[in-house]
Design a protein around this motif. Structure first.
Motif, PDB file in Angstrom:
ATOM      1  N   SER A  22      -3.917  11.791  -0.588  1.00  4.30           N
ATOM      2  CA  SER A  22      -3.202  10.771  -1.354  1.00  4.30           C
ATOM      3  C   SER A  22      -2.008  11.400  -2.079  1.00  4.30           C
ATOM      4  O   SER A  22      -1.916  12.615  -2.199  1.00  4.30           O
ATOM      5  N   VAL A  23      -1.127  10.524  -2.546  1.00  4.27           N
ATOM      6  CA  VAL A  23       0.014  10.940  -3.363  1.00  4.27           C
ATOM      7  C   VAL A  23      -0.097  10.175  -4.679  1.00  4.27           C
ATOM      8  O   VAL A  23      -0.244   8.956  -4.679  1.00  4.27           O
ATOM      9  N   THR A  24      -0.024  10.891  -5.793  1.00  3.73           N
ATOM     10  CA  THR A  24      -0.127  10.270  -7.110  1.00  3.73           C
ATOM     11  C   THR A  24       1.142  10.541  -7.902  1.00  3.73           C
ATOM     12  O   THR A  24       1.632  11.661  -7.925  1.00  3.73           O
ATOM     13  N   THR A  41       0.491   5.676 -10.266  1.00  7.28           N
ATOM     14  CA  THR A  41       0.495   5.043  -8.954  1.00  7.28           C
ATOM     15  C   THR A  41      -0.131   6.010  -7.963  1.00  7.28           C
ATOM     16  O   THR A  41       0.215   7.194  -7.946  1.00  7.28           O
ATOM     17  N   THR A  42      -1.051   5.508  -7.144  1.00  6.02           N
ATOM     18  CA  THR A  42      -1.688   6.319  -6.119  1.00  6.02           C
ATOM     19  C   THR A  42      -1.489   5.650  -4.764  1.00  6.02           C
ATOM     20  O   THR A  42      -1.773   4.455  -4.617  1.00  6.02           O
ATOM     21  N   ALA A  48      -1.051   1.180  -1.965  1.00  5.69           N
ATOM     22  CA  ALA A  48      -0.535   1.674  -3.241  1.00  5.69           C
ATOM     23  C   ALA A  48      -1.282   0.962  -4.369  1.00  5.69           C
ATOM     24  O   ALA A  48      -1.353  -0.269  -4.392  1.00  5.69           O
ATOM     25  N   THR A  49      -1.842   1.750  -5.284  1.00  2.63           N
ATOM     26  CA  THR A  49      -2.547   1.196  -6.438  1.00  2.63           C
ATOM     27  C   THR A  49      -1.771   1.574  -7.692  1.00  2.63           C
ATOM     28  O   THR A  49      -1.542   2.750  -7.958  1.00  2.63           O
ATOM     29  N   ILE A  99      -0.903  -2.992  -3.493  1.00  4.44           N
ATOM     30  CA  ILE A  99       0.011  -3.506  -2.472  1.00  4.44           C
ATOM     31  C   ILE A  99      -0.307  -2.756  -1.185  1.00  4.44           C
ATOM     32  O   ILE A  99      -0.337  -1.528  -1.162  1.00  4.44           O
ATOM     33  N   ARG A 100      -0.526  -3.505  -0.124  1.00  6.02           N
ATOM     34  CA  ARG A 100      -0.811  -2.918   1.188  1.00  6.02           C
ATOM     35  C   ARG A 100       0.413  -3.026   2.082  1.00  6.02           C
ATOM     36  O   ARG A 100       1.194  -3.959   1.960  1.00  6.02           O
TER      37      ARG A 100
END
Length: 121
Positions: A22-24, A41-42, A48-49, A99-100
């Motif tokens: 993941s990217v945070t 944001t992850t 994306a969360t 968001i997907r």
């Protein structure tokens, strides 16, 4: 003991207990020791969360966008980048939003107040 630990790690990995890459991104600002904006944001597996932890205004204002920057000819100043807003939303502290299907090149900005016009660079 090392053999047992290695065996357990392999079994857990086979069972799907390993975390996906993941990217945070963390946005954090404070004044006088008090958080004025704290957001995370992850991005994991195309989802994306967005999480708002604190905002002096009581809300985190987000803009998710893409940016296209034309290449400048040698010796010329670069032209302005064209931004396309994908989504604007507001979160209260403690809330999340997913968001997907965002493009790989998406960008984001978050602020204490509504983002009018352009996001800060």
């Amino acid at each position: 003991m090392r053999i047992i630990t290695s065996l357990m790690s392999c079994l857990l990995a086979l069972a799907g207990c390993n975390e996906k890459p993941s990217v945070t991104t963390i946005h954090h600002s404070s004044a006088n020791g008090v958080d004025t904006l704290f957001s995370k944001t992850t991005l994991r597996e195309g989802v994306a969360t967005f999480e708002c932890f604190a905002s002096e205004s009581g809300q985190c204002h987000y803009r998710v966008y893409t940016e296209r920057c034309p290449a400048a000819a040698p010796g010329e100043n670069p032209a302005a980048c064209e931004r396309t807003t994908l989504e604007d939303f507001v979160l209260a502290p403690g809330k999340t939003h997913e968001i997907r299907g965002l493009p790989d090149s998406y960008r984001e900005c978050v602020a204490q107040q509504a983002v009018d016009g352009r996001c800060p660079s």
